[in-house]
Motif scaffolding. Structure first.
Motif: not given
Length: 229
Positions: A59-66
């Motif tokens: 999942q961490l590969h798929e999300v981005q900093p906000n």
């Protein structure tokens, strides 16, 4: 340059799409946290624990900093910013923050079950049979419930150096991290950003409650701090 110390919790990562168990009766992605985040859980069902963190790693590969992560990084232009995070993701680093201390470990690292200082970078699935150089099984580099927090001493030192201290997206229920605020020096302003803030007790410091989510609250915090530059 004034030192801004920021304690972040699950609330800031949640806005990037990372799930938290804080608001779901102790369930984390359908699992009881005692089954996947304790030494007892590891001994009981190693495969379950490995799979659980493999899914979190994917999942961490798929999300981005906000925007909240990004603004904290941008504040380094005007403040000596130190992030102390309870989060095991790398979103602060990816947003550009250069001084990040992880209290509870990191998803993209693993360590030996025998030597806790034998830590390796790891961005793929971790499986039974993945061993350290001495032939011992590797485990997630996560501080589970009931384990010591190795980074706590460094976090206390950083906290005591703060000119400003911000708490963002944490219920202040998980100790010892929640106790850091009590180690700020007298008269250091504390800013607490959370849509459902806990009560902060036994502090003589000036405390400003900002009842917003992390992204909105960090924008508001920036406005306050820039008036102090």
């Amino acid at each position: 340059m004034k030192k801004l110390v920021v304690l972040t919790g699950a609330g800031i990562s949640a806005e990037s799409g990372i799930k938290t168990f804080r608001d779901s009766d102790g369930l984390w992605e359908g699992h009881n946290v005692m089954d996947v985040a304790t030494p007892e859980g590891w001994r009981k069902n190693q495969e379950l624990v490995l799979d659980f963190y493999n899914q979190r790693r994917k999942q961490l590969h798929e999300v981005q900093p906000n925007l909240g992560h990004k603004i904290l990084a941008e504040l380094e232009n005007d403040f000596d910013v130190h992030i102390i995070t309870q989060n095991v993701d790398n979103l602060h680093e990816r947003a550009g923050s250069s001084k990040v201390l992880h209290l509870h470990g990191e998803l993209f690292k693993v360590r030996s079950i025998i030597d806790k200082n034998n830590i390796l970078d790891w961005k793929i699935d971790l499986k039974t049979g993945d061993l350290d150089a001495n032939g011992f099984q590797l485990r997630p580099h996560i501080v589970w419930f009931g384990e010591d927090v190795p980074a706590l001493e460094e976090a206390l030192v950083i906290t005591q150096q703060a000119d400003y201290f911000a708490v963002i997206g944490t219920s202040l229920q998980v100790y010892p991290a929640a106790g850091l605020v009590e180690f700020t020096l007298p008269n250091v302003p504390i800013y607490y950003i959370d849509p459902n803030p806990a009560t902060i007790k036994n502090l003589s410091n000036p405390v400003e409650i900002i009842p917003m989510n992390a992204t909105e609250g960090v924008q508001f915090l920036r406005e306050i701090l820039m008036k102090r530059v």
